[in-house]
Enzyme design. Sequence first.
Site, PDB file in Angstrom:
ATOM      1  N   LYS A   1       0.968  -1.010   0.058  1.00 30.85           N
ATOM      2  CA  LYS A   1      -0.005   0.001   0.012  1.00 30.85           C
ATOM      3  C   LYS A   1       0.944   1.347  -0.205  1.00 30.85           C
ATOM      4  O   LYS A   1       0.442   2.344  -0.618  1.00 30.85           O
ATOM      5  CB  LYS A   1      -0.872  -0.179   1.331  1.00 30.85           C
ATOM      6  CG  LYS A   1      -2.078   0.742   1.077  1.00 30.85           C
ATOM      7  CD  LYS A   1      -2.900   0.544   2.458  1.00 30.85           C
ATOM      8  CE  LYS A   1      -3.980  -0.467   2.528  1.00 30.85           C
ATOM      9  NZ  LYS A   1      -4.572  -0.615   3.621  1.00 30.85           N
TER      10      LYS A   1
ATOM     11  N   VAL B  98      -4.053  -3.829  -2.735  1.00 25.68           N
ATOM     12  CA  VAL B  98      -4.666  -5.043  -3.427  1.00 25.68           C
ATOM     13  C   VAL B  98      -6.076  -5.087  -3.125  1.00 25.68           C
ATOM     14  O   VAL B  98      -6.592  -4.550  -1.966  1.00 25.68           O
ATOM     15  CB  VAL B  98      -4.079  -6.195  -2.644  1.00 25.68           C
ATOM     16  CG1 VAL B  98      -4.707  -7.423  -3.331  1.00 25.68           C
ATOM     17  CG2 VAL B  98      -2.498  -6.219  -2.913  1.00 25.68           C
TER      18      VAL B  98
ATOM     19  N   GLU C  20      -0.226  -2.856  26.188  1.00 23.67           N
ATOM     20  CA  GLU C  20       0.942  -2.239  25.827  1.00 23.67           C
ATOM     21  C   GLU C  20       0.745  -0.715  25.701  1.00 23.67           C
ATOM     22  O   GLU C  20       1.575   0.090  25.889  1.00 23.67           O
ATOM     23  CB  GLU C  20       1.551  -3.028  24.688  1.00 23.67           C
ATOM     24  CG  GLU C  20       2.172  -4.124  25.164  1.00 23.67           C
ATOM     25  CD  GLU C  20       3.232  -4.906  24.010  1.00 23.67           C
ATOM     26  OE1 GLU C  20       2.946  -4.713  22.673  1.00 23.67           O
ATOM     27  OE2 GLU C  20       4.178  -5.308  24.250  1.00 23.67           O
TER      28      GLU C  20
ATOM     29  N   ASP D 112      -0.698 -12.723   9.716  1.00 25.23           N
ATOM     30  CA  ASP D 112      -1.846 -12.515  10.306  1.00 25.23           C
ATOM     31  C   ASP D 112      -3.033 -12.849   9.130  1.00 25.23           C
ATOM     32  O   ASP D 112      -4.260 -12.740   9.744  1.00 25.23           O
ATOM     33  CB  ASP D 112      -2.135 -11.058  10.587  1.00 25.23           C
ATOM     34  CG  ASP D 112      -1.435 -10.744  11.910  1.00 25.23           C
ATOM     35  OD1 ASP D 112      -0.669 -11.729  12.662  1.00 25.23           O
ATOM     36  OD2 ASP D 112      -1.448  -9.592  12.514  1.00 25.23           O
TER      37      ASP D 112
HETATM   38  P1  FAD Z   1       1.972  -6.689   9.090  1.00 22.99           P
HETATM   39  O1  FAD Z   1       3.438  -6.709   9.528  1.00 22.99           O
HETATM   40  O2  FAD Z   1       1.043  -5.877   9.607  1.00 22.99           O
HETATM   41  O3  FAD Z   1       2.181  -6.345   7.523  1.00 22.99           O
HETATM   42  C1  FAD Z   1       1.198  -6.254   6.391  1.00 22.99           C
HETATM   43  C2  FAD Z   1       1.609  -5.238   5.259  1.00 22.99           C
HETATM   44  O4  FAD Z   1       0.610  -5.216   4.258  1.00 22.99           O
HETATM   45  C3  FAD Z   1       1.637  -3.759   5.784  1.00 22.99           C
HETATM   46  O5  FAD Z   1       2.818  -3.093   5.171  1.00 22.99           O
HETATM   47  C4  FAD Z   1       0.351  -3.112   5.054  1.00 22.99           C
HETATM   48  O6  FAD Z   1       0.645  -1.847   4.826  1.00 22.99           O
HETATM   49  C5  FAD Z   1       0.176  -4.077   4.134  1.00 22.99           C
HETATM   50  N1  FAD Z   1      -1.065  -4.106   3.368  1.00 22.99           N
HETATM   51  C6  FAD Z   1      -2.243  -4.241   4.294  1.00 22.99           C
HETATM   52  N2  FAD Z   1      -3.520  -4.315   3.269  1.00 22.99           N
HETATM   53  C7  FAD Z   1      -2.977  -3.997   2.006  1.00 22.99           C
HETATM   54  C8  FAD Z   1      -3.559  -3.880   0.897  1.00 22.99           C
HETATM   55  N3  FAD Z   1      -4.943  -4.097   0.753  1.00 22.99           N
HETATM   56  N4  FAD Z   1      -2.839  -3.641  -0.289  1.00 22.99           N
HETATM   57  C9  FAD Z   1      -1.489  -3.636  -0.314  1.00 22.99           C
HETATM   58  N5  FAD Z   1      -0.788  -3.472   1.046  1.00 22.99           N
HETATM   59  C10 FAD Z   1      -1.569  -3.820   2.085  1.00 22.99           C
HETATM   60  N6  FAD Z   1       4.055  -9.544  17.641  1.00 22.99           N
HETATM   61  C11 FAD Z   1       4.968  -9.728  18.358  1.00 22.99           C
HETATM   62  O7  FAD Z   1       5.704 -10.987  18.081  1.00 22.99           O
HETATM   63  N7  FAD Z   1       5.619  -9.213  19.387  1.00 22.99           N
HETATM   64  C12 FAD Z   1       5.179  -7.986  19.687  1.00 22.99           C
HETATM   65  O8  FAD Z   1       5.625  -7.383  20.431  1.00 22.99           O
HETATM   66  C13 FAD Z   1       3.952  -7.365  18.969  1.00 22.99           C
HETATM   67  N8  FAD Z   1       3.363  -6.296  19.417  1.00 22.99           N
HETATM   68  C14 FAD Z   1       2.343  -5.945  18.642  1.00 22.99           C
HETATM   69  C15 FAD Z   1       1.916  -4.650  18.798  1.00 22.99           C
HETATM   70  C16 FAD Z   1       0.776  -3.839  18.333  1.00 22.99           C
HETATM   71  C17 FAD Z   1       0.203  -2.545  18.649  1.00 22.99           C
HETATM   72  C18 FAD Z   1       0.051  -4.892  17.281  1.00 22.99           C
HETATM   73  C19 FAD Z   1      -1.067  -4.008  16.524  1.00 22.99           C
HETATM   74  C20 FAD Z   1       0.659  -6.187  16.891  1.00 22.99           C
HETATM   75  C21 FAD Z   1       1.509  -6.613  17.724  1.00 22.99           C
HETATM   76  N9  FAD Z   1       2.137  -8.035  17.230  1.00 22.99           N
HETATM   77  C22 FAD Z   1       3.250  -8.178  18.093  1.00 22.99           C
HETATM   78  C23 FAD Z   1       1.478  -8.846  16.164  1.00 22.99           C
HETATM   79  C24 FAD Z   1       2.329  -8.596  15.048  1.00 22.99           C
HETATM   80  O9  FAD Z   1       2.419  -7.103  14.674  1.00 22.99           O
HETATM   81  C25 FAD Z   1       1.617  -9.151  13.717  1.00 22.99           C
HETATM   82  O10 FAD Z   1       1.399 -10.469  14.238  1.00 22.99           O
HETATM   83  C26 FAD Z   1       2.470  -9.048  12.456  1.00 22.99           C
HETATM   84  O11 FAD Z   1       2.563  -7.767  12.220  1.00 22.99           O
HETATM   85  C27 FAD Z   1       2.030  -9.858  11.451  1.00 22.99           C
HETATM   86  O12 FAD Z   1       2.930  -9.814  10.460  1.00 22.99           O
HETATM   87  P2  FAD Z   1       2.251  -9.494   8.673  1.00 22.99           P
HETATM   88  O13 FAD Z   1       3.476  -9.552   7.930  1.00 22.99           O
HETATM   89  O14 FAD Z   1       1.114 -10.518   8.542  1.00 22.99           O
HETATM   90  O15 FAD Z   1       1.477  -8.182   8.759  1.00 22.99           O
HETATM   91  P1  NAD Z   2      -6.614  -9.701  21.341  1.00 21.97           P
HETATM   92  O1  NAD Z   2      -7.591 -10.411  20.795  1.00 21.97           O
HETATM   93  O2  NAD Z   2      -5.462 -10.479  21.865  1.00 21.97           O
HETATM   94  O3  NAD Z   2      -7.206  -9.062  22.816  1.00 21.97           O
HETATM   95  C1  NAD Z   2      -8.426  -8.468  22.831  1.00 21.97           C
HETATM   96  C2  NAD Z   2      -8.841  -8.248  24.113  1.00 21.97           C
HETATM   97  O4  NAD Z   2     -10.207  -7.447  24.050  1.00 21.97           O
HETATM   98  C3  NAD Z   2      -9.375  -9.771  24.691  1.00 21.97           C
HETATM   99  O5  NAD Z   2      -8.637  -9.771  25.881  1.00 21.97           O
HETATM  100  C4  NAD Z   2     -10.638  -9.454  24.772  1.00 21.97           C
HETATM  101  O6  NAD Z   2     -11.383 -10.409  25.893  1.00 21.97           O
HETATM  102  C5  NAD Z   2     -10.786  -8.142  24.836  1.00 21.97           C
HETATM  103  N1  NAD Z   2     -12.513  -7.825  24.446  1.00 21.97           N
HETATM  104  C6  NAD Z   2     -12.985  -8.296  23.209  1.00 21.97           C
HETATM  105  N2  NAD Z   2     -14.403  -7.856  23.148  1.00 21.97           N
HETATM  106  C7  NAD Z   2     -14.479  -6.940  24.235  1.00 21.97           C
HETATM  107  C8  NAD Z   2     -15.828  -6.326  24.561  1.00 21.97           C
HETATM  108  N3  NAD Z   2     -16.653  -6.209  23.953  1.00 21.97           N
HETATM  109  N4  NAD Z   2     -15.617  -5.777  25.576  1.00 21.97           N
HETATM  110  C9  NAD Z   2     -14.274  -5.530  26.390  1.00 21.97           C
HETATM  111  N5  NAD Z   2     -13.226  -6.230  26.107  1.00 21.97           N
HETATM  112  C10 NAD Z   2     -13.259  -6.782  24.989  1.00 21.97           C
HETATM  113  O7  NAD Z   2      -6.328  -8.564  20.435  1.00 21.97           O
HETATM  114  P2  NAD Z   2      -4.826  -7.721  20.408  1.00 21.97           P
HETATM  115  O8  NAD Z   2      -4.547  -7.113  21.814  1.00 21.97           O
HETATM  116  O9  NAD Z   2      -4.991  -6.707  19.487  1.00 21.97           O
HETATM  117  O10 NAD Z   2      -3.705  -8.834  19.695  1.00 21.97           O
HETATM  118  C11 NAD Z   2      -3.912  -9.128  18.420  1.00 21.97           C
HETATM  119  C12 NAD Z   2      -2.783  -9.934  18.245  1.00 21.97           C
HETATM  120  O11 NAD Z   2      -1.346  -9.463  18.110  1.00 21.97           O
HETATM  121  C13 NAD Z   2      -2.634 -11.358  19.097  1.00 21.97           C
HETATM  122  O12 NAD Z   2      -2.276 -12.598  18.616  1.00 21.97           O
HETATM  123  C14 NAD Z   2      -1.527 -10.824  19.897  1.00 21.97           C
HETATM  124  O13 NAD Z   2      -0.893 -11.948  20.343  1.00 21.97           O
HETATM  125  C15 NAD Z   2      -0.688 -10.123  18.968  1.00 21.97           C
HETATM  126  N6  NAD Z   2       0.267  -8.878  19.692  1.00 21.97           N
HETATM  127  C16 NAD Z   2       1.144  -9.448  20.573  1.00 21.97           C
HETATM  128  C17 NAD Z   2       2.011  -8.591  21.178  1.00 21.97           C
HETATM  129  C18 NAD Z   2       3.153  -9.036  21.985  1.00 21.97           C
HETATM  130  O14 NAD Z   2       3.706 -10.108  21.862  1.00 21.97           O
HETATM  131  N7  NAD Z   2       3.785  -8.263  22.678  1.00 21.97           N
HETATM  132  C19 NAD Z   2       1.642  -7.198  21.494  1.00 21.97           C
HETATM  133  C20 NAD Z   2       0.431  -6.904  20.706  1.00 21.97           C
HETATM  134  C21 NAD Z   2      -0.326  -7.898  19.804  1.00 21.97           C
END
Ligand code: FAD
Ligand code: NAD
Length: 402
Positions: free
Chosen positions: A38, A81, A170, A298
């Site tokens: 994107k 996409v 976080e 994801d």
């Molecule tokens: P992403 O890394 O999200 O990449 C998707 C890519 O696709 C992006 O570049 C996006 O711009 C692009 N894209 C999306 N839609 C389109 C489209 N229609 N057309 C073209 N391009 C597009 N996991 C951990 O292991 N440790 C952590 O500490 C952790 N912290 C997190 C904190 C937060 C706030 C969040 C939201 C998630 C966290 N996660 C963590 C989970 C982790 O970020 C995801 O599991 C990971 O990013 C998945 O990788 P990916 O390559 O599938 O997607």
């Molecule tokens: P999540 O699904 O893990 O957590 C969502 C939370 O929202 C749950 O605890 C759920 O019970 C709560 N919830 C859902 N519906 C609700 C409602 N109606 N009212 C109140 N609470 C409600 O989603 P996330 O935290 O965005 O994480 C997404 C993915 O990214 C996960 O797989 C996680 O492992 C990964 N992630 C990992 C890290 C890390 O490893 N440090 C950090 C961020 C995200």
Amino acid sequence: MNKPKIVVLGAGYAGLTATRKLAQKLSPEEVEIVLINKHNYHYETTWLHEVAAGTINHNQARYMISDVVNPKRVRLIYDSVVEIKQDEQRVVLENSEVAYDYLVVALGFVTNTFGIKGMEENAFFIQDIESSRVIREHIEYKFAQYSSGESTDENDLTVLVGGGGFTGIEFVGELADKIPELCKKYDIPRSKARIINVEAAPSILPVFDDDLVSYAKKALEDRGVEFRIGAAISECTPEGFIVGEDNELIKAGTSVWTGGVTGSPVLAKSGFEVFRGKVTVDSDLRMPGSENIFILGDCSWTMNQETGKPYPPTGQLAMQEGAAVANNIKNLLYGLPLNDFAFDDKGTVASLGLSDGIGNIFSGIKLQGKAAAAMKKVVDDRALFSVGGAKVLLKKGKFRPF
Ligand code: FAD
Ligand code: NAD
């Protein structure tokens, strides 16, 4: 003869890793590689909660794709996409179309509102760089309005976070660092600004053992975070969340929904068979029934063969899948058998702001406090290095002492 064309969708952890490995493993004479994303930048999805709180600048969390992928070797297309036409082996983009022989789908997640009334319209999401930047700016705008007298509503100083999973916790950890800074900047007493986390389940962060959860909760409460646990959000209005059985309205100037994620909507739109928005892939990471489509990160459920359950979707998993797919595509091209994916789980760490955290590493070692925070920075820097390389690590790495 035309060279086989490998098209990678998404330059996140999975897609960018796959692209870089493919370019290393296969020569330009053998294959054409196309990467579609994107934006012209890659962002660290795992740092978005820091961008949203404003504890890091958004530019630290992103880098140009052309700095880490040679555009002479890989054709880079910056476009969205829209749909994959599996029968015709082509991908429809907003502005053009691209044909493929091999396809890697790595389009990441979108926030899932589960159809909760008013959520799409009234809540903010931590979904990408832009949506996270908007949260930071909105919170600060509310503080500025209150400070200037333009607003006299103290609720404007409340940040409400729906969901106490990893992202929600976080994020409130970062807010606990940032809000005191904003109070100082805008001459607002700290006691007037509130950070409230609402979680439907009986506990926050259910992945961790009770002792670590108790530590995290107390540490955040000590820094001013309020919890409403066991309180489901049933609606989001412009004023805040409606929670619990008595439909209490918790008012806030900023309401952020972190209640869950699902796979890119492109999957369902393309007619792929999805379960909770993602495709359950075969052990070689291919879409069931397909010879040439791999789905990663994801966008997929990857089953742990030992437990029969899917691995939790994480950046760690996505990077390992990216590397595995590059190997399997090479094997396919060379007529060799494909390998089953084996996840090497290095553990899980959750940050609670700059200098605190909790974690489980190397199957069984528990961390809390500064040790966990330091480990989280190691993990973050390792991801930068592994996906982007040494130059990116030196430019964007987290080396700030705490
Ligand atoms: P992403 O890394 O999200 O990449 C998707 C890519 O696709 C992006 O570049 C996006 O711009 C692009 N894209 C999306 N839609 C389109 C489209 N229609 N057309 C073209 N391009 C597009 N996991 C951990 O292991 N440790 C952590 O500490 C952790 N912290 C997190 C904190 C937060 C706030 C969040 C939201 C998630 C966290 N996660 C963590 C989970 C982790 O970020 C995801 O599991 C990971 O990013 C998945 O990788 P990916 O390559 O599938 O997607
Ligand atoms: P999540 O699904 O893990 O957590 C969502 C939370 O929202 C749950 O605890 C759920 O019970 C709560 N919830 C859902 N519906 C609700 C409602 N109606 N009212 C109140 N609470 C409600 O989603 P996330 O935290 O965005 O994480 C997404 C993915 O990214 C996960 O797989 C996680 O492992 C990964 N992630 C990992 C890290 C890390 O490893 N440090 C950090 C961020 C995200």
